[in-house]
Design a protein around this motif. Structure first.
Motif, PDB file in Angstrom:
ATOM      1  N   GLU A 321      -1.324  13.906 -13.963  1.00 42.41           N
ATOM      2  CA  GLU A 321      -1.105  14.212 -12.807  1.00 42.41           C
ATOM      3  C   GLU A 321       0.142  13.872 -11.804  1.00 42.41           C
ATOM      4  O   GLU A 321       0.771  14.703 -10.880  1.00 42.41           O
ATOM      5  N   LYS A 322       1.135  13.494 -12.816  1.00 42.93           N
ATOM      6  CA  LYS A 322       2.177  12.582 -12.261  1.00 42.93           C
ATOM      7  C   LYS A 322       3.145  14.280 -12.152  1.00 42.93           C
ATOM      8  O   LYS A 322       4.007  14.604 -11.237  1.00 42.93           O
ATOM      9  N   ALA A 323       2.682  14.855 -13.295  1.00 45.33           N
ATOM     10  CA  ALA A 323       3.693  15.836 -13.984  1.00 45.33           C
ATOM     11  C   ALA A 323       3.798  17.263 -12.443  1.00 45.33           C
ATOM     12  O   ALA A 323       4.555  17.731 -11.681  1.00 45.33           O
ATOM     13  N   LEU A 324       2.456  17.472 -12.224  1.00 44.89           N
ATOM     14  CA  LEU A 324       1.634  18.558 -11.129  1.00 44.89           C
ATOM     15  C   LEU A 324       1.527  17.743  -9.829  1.00 44.89           C
ATOM     16  O   LEU A 324       2.620  19.032  -8.697  1.00 44.89           O
ATOM     17  N   LEU A 349      -1.237  17.201  -4.078  1.00 48.30           N
ATOM     18  CA  LEU A 349      -1.450  18.143  -4.259  1.00 48.30           C
ATOM     19  C   LEU A 349      -0.418  18.778  -4.179  1.00 48.30           C
ATOM     20  O   LEU A 349       0.456  19.500  -4.405  1.00 48.30           O
ATOM     21  N   LEU A 350       0.014  18.236  -2.712  1.00 50.81           N
ATOM     22  CA  LEU A 350       0.370  18.701  -1.182  1.00 50.81           C
ATOM     23  C   LEU A 350       2.143  18.076  -1.646  1.00 50.81           C
ATOM     24  O   LEU A 350       2.487  18.546  -0.287  1.00 50.81           O
ATOM     25  N   ARG A 351       1.877  16.748  -2.081  1.00 52.55           N
ATOM     26  CA  ARG A 351       3.648  16.791  -2.713  1.00 52.55           C
ATOM     27  C   ARG A 351       3.886  17.940  -3.201  1.00 52.55           C
ATOM     28  O   ARG A 351       5.540  17.350  -3.956  1.00 52.55           O
ATOM     29  N   SER A 352       3.675  18.495  -4.215  1.00 50.54           N
ATOM     30  CA  SER A 352       4.398  19.111  -5.336  1.00 50.54           C
ATOM     31  C   SER A 352       4.752  20.149  -4.879  1.00 50.54           C
ATOM     32  O   SER A 352       5.024  20.576  -3.687  1.00 50.54           O
ATOM     33  N   LYS A 353       6.254  20.242  -5.579  1.00 52.48           N
ATOM     34  CA  LYS A 353       6.849  21.618  -5.418  1.00 52.48           C
ATOM     35  C   LYS A 353       6.924  22.872  -6.571  1.00 52.48           C
ATOM     36  O   LYS A 353       7.817  23.498  -6.280  1.00 52.48           O
ATOM     37  N   MET A 369      -8.674  27.304 -11.377  1.00 55.83           N
ATOM     38  CA  MET A 369      -8.351  28.182 -10.641  1.00 55.83           C
ATOM     39  C   MET A 369      -8.047  27.400  -9.547  1.00 55.83           C
ATOM     40  O   MET A 369      -7.945  27.102  -8.367  1.00 55.83           O
ATOM     41  N   GLY A 370      -9.862  26.303  -9.458  1.00 49.15           N
ATOM     42  CA  GLY A 370      -9.317  25.013  -8.250  1.00 49.15           C
ATOM     43  C   GLY A 370      -8.080  24.668  -7.528  1.00 49.15           C
ATOM     44  O   GLY A 370      -7.833  24.380  -6.682  1.00 49.15           O
ATOM     45  N   ILE A 371      -7.953  24.018  -9.127  1.00 45.22           N
ATOM     46  CA  ILE A 371      -6.979  22.958  -9.164  1.00 45.22           C
ATOM     47  C   ILE A 371      -5.638  23.694  -8.384  1.00 45.22           C
ATOM     48  O   ILE A 371      -4.789  23.324  -7.729  1.00 45.22           O
ATOM     49  N   LYS A 374      -4.100  24.880  -5.348  1.00 40.10           N
ATOM     50  CA  LYS A 374      -4.140  24.270  -4.315  1.00 40.10           C
ATOM     51  C   LYS A 374      -2.352  23.779  -4.455  1.00 40.10           C
ATOM     52  O   LYS A 374      -2.344  22.818  -3.457  1.00 40.10           O
ATOM     53  N   LEU A 375      -1.682  23.799  -5.348  1.00 34.25           N
ATOM     54  CA  LEU A 375      -0.512  23.850  -5.278  1.00 34.25           C
ATOM     55  C   LEU A 375      -0.105  24.395  -4.852  1.00 34.25           C
ATOM     56  O   LEU A 375       0.219  25.779  -4.248  1.00 34.25           O
ATOM     57  N   PRO A 376       0.531  23.828  -3.113  1.00 35.38           N
ATOM     58  CA  PRO A 376       1.279  24.884  -1.256  1.00 35.38           C
ATOM     59  C   PRO A 376       2.387  25.494  -1.733  1.00 35.38           C
ATOM     60  O   PRO A 376       2.297  26.186  -1.687  1.00 35.38           O
TER      61      PRO A 376
END
Length: 486
Positions: A321-324, A349-353, A369-371, A374-376
């Motif tokens: 989770e930290k990595a994503l 996950l919205l914080r992910s870059k 694929m559901g996860i 969500k990676l924006p």
């Protein structure tokens, strides 16, 4: 003025670069007079406009532009190499920096942007090598003695792929060496670099790109001007007891590439405030946790890639989770089976870059694929060799909103793949390979108008289905390029 340029596009572009900085009619009239003299004083109109464009450059850009004359005509120049050359030659210094938060590389980028805005250079997103010194034949030490006998070396690059005879070690103690600011040893075949490197106190860049198993001495605490460090890679059988400590003398680093947690120690990550480019291969949880915590505090980071090897346990301390969700991590490669529970990953996950996510041999059983969808910021997703071992995969509606490249390769059990309406609206490149059980391409590809390239690797039955006479051709008939690899 356009007429005086002979309606030549390049001349007009150069003229535009000059006029861009002119704010009044008087200034435009002055350019008009000068361009007439410049063009009609020579036979070639473009030469005249180019001379006018050069004369219009501010004083600090003129030497930077002239230095580019060492390259061949129409040669592609790597921007990062160009920045280092400008810095090594003293054309960009801290005296030029107004904002103390900026780095020399920041200033070099601004210089290149200004040259591009004046149409003096063309900027493209390509990559190429630049070798400053090409040498074939004879011993390396002979070359260094001869070259240093009549000059003070500031930028030295040696490509060991040429026919250079090299000794086990090379000394760096001669006076001329002390002025080196950029040292590149590409494809280096030496076993180790000498401890006398500590004498290179002015060195800005040490580049061992493409080199393997070269031991670098612990001398960085004496090299306080070092900005760019590109380490050699290390193969599994050549680690031995070698340890390179990156705890002193690295506070000013802007680039640190090919860090390997098996043989490199990085304990003062919180002090590396100027780091902009970072690539690391991580083999243990302690190093991974420290790197993730450090990345979160690197406010200037522009390129950040972490490769997580199979020896890491991503189930502990919510490491996956930290990595994503790490806000400054842009590229993540995972080769660990402990990621198989990714479908149950929680967190914001919205914080992910993350822009690029590569999975290899992860043996994920539940549809990920559901996860992933969500990676924006995700642009590239590559699933390789048994990274997914389930039978069904679905891309939900309104997922993968920025995805442009998708690779599904070596997924032996994948039987059905569905793409809902609204998923992957920007997808341009799709590769499907060695998914022997996949029955058909998804119907949802029909409405993805941005798809430009479809590549099918192996899979003769699927190739048949997407051929012009095949059952699935209507799903991909709008794709300009369809390639088959056997």
């Amino acid at each position: 003025m356009v007429q005086k340029c002979g309606y030549l596009p390049l001349a007009i572009c150069l003229l535009g670069g000059v006029l861009r900085e002119k704010k009044s009619i008087v200034e435009w009239e002055s350019v008009n007079e000068h361009i007439k003299a410049a063009i009609y004083g020579v036979e070639e109109q473009i030469d005249g406009v180019l001379n006018l464009s050069y004369e219009s450059l501010p004083y600090y850009l003129k030497p930077c532009f002239l230095l580019m004359g060492i390259f061949n005509e129409d040669e592609t120049i790597d921007a990062w190499d160009l920045y280092n050359m400008w810095i090594a030659q003293g054309m960009i210094s801290y005296e030029n920096i107004g904002d103390k938060e900026d780095t020399l590389t920041n200033m070099a980028e601004l210089y290149l942007s200004e040259l591009a805005s004046r149409s003096m250079v063309q900027v493209e997103f390509l990559y190429d090598y630049y070798v400053n010194l090409e040498y074939k034949g004879g011993k390396l030490s002979t070359l260094l003695r001869e070259s240093s006998s009549h000059m003070k070396i500031q930028h030295l690059a040696i490509d060991f792929r040429s026919e250079v005879e090299h000794e086990p070690t090379v000394a760096c103690g001669e006076d001329a060496w002390e002025h080196i600011r950029c040292l590149r040893l590409e494809q280096c075949e030496l076993d180790d670099l000498p401890s006398s490197m500590r004498n290179l106190v002015y060195m800005d860049t040490l580049d061992l790109t493409g080199s393997a198993n070269v031991e670098v001495p612990n001398v960085f605490k004496e090299m306080l001007r070092l900005k760019h460090l590109l380490l050699p890679i290390h193969t599994n059988e050549n680690i031995r007891n070698y340890r390179l400590r990156l705890d002193e003398g690295v506070n000013e680093l802007e680039t640190l590439l090919f860090f390997d947690s098996r043989c490199h120690e990085l304990k003062r990550m919180d002090r590396m405030k100027n780091l902009r480019h970072f690539v690391a291969r991580v083999h243990d949880n302690e190093s991974l946790s420290a790197i993730m915590n450090g990345i979160m505090n690197w406010n200037k980071i522009q390129e950040c890639q972490v490769i997580i090897e199979g020896s890491c346990d991503l189930t502990s301390e919510r490491m996956l989770e930290k990595a994503l969700t790490c806000p400054n991590l842009y590229s993540l490669h995972i080769g660990s089976v402990s990621v198989k529970a990714i479908a149950k990953c929680e967190g914001d996950l919205l914080r992910s870059k993350l822009k690029c996510l590569y999975l290899l041999g992860c043996a994920i059983e539940d549809d990920p694929m559901g996860i992933h969808g969500k990676l924006p910021c995700l642009i590239q997703l590559r699933l390789y060799r048994k990274s997914f071992v389930g039978e069904e995969m679905r891309c939900p509606a309104n997922s993968f909103l920025r995805l442009k490249m998708l690779v599904l390769s070596g997924l032996p059990k994948l039987r059905e793949w569905r793409v809902d309406s609204g998923a992957m609206p920007l997808l341009s490149d799709l590769t499907i390979g060695e998914c022997s059980c996949l029955e058909m391409v998804p119907e949802g590809l029909t409405v993805i108008s941005t798809l430009q390239t479809l590549v099918i690797e192996g899979m003769p039955e699927l190739r048949e289905r997407v051929s012009p006479a095949g059952q699935d051709f209507h799903k991909v008939s709008h794709v300009p390029t369809i390639r088959f690899k056997y």
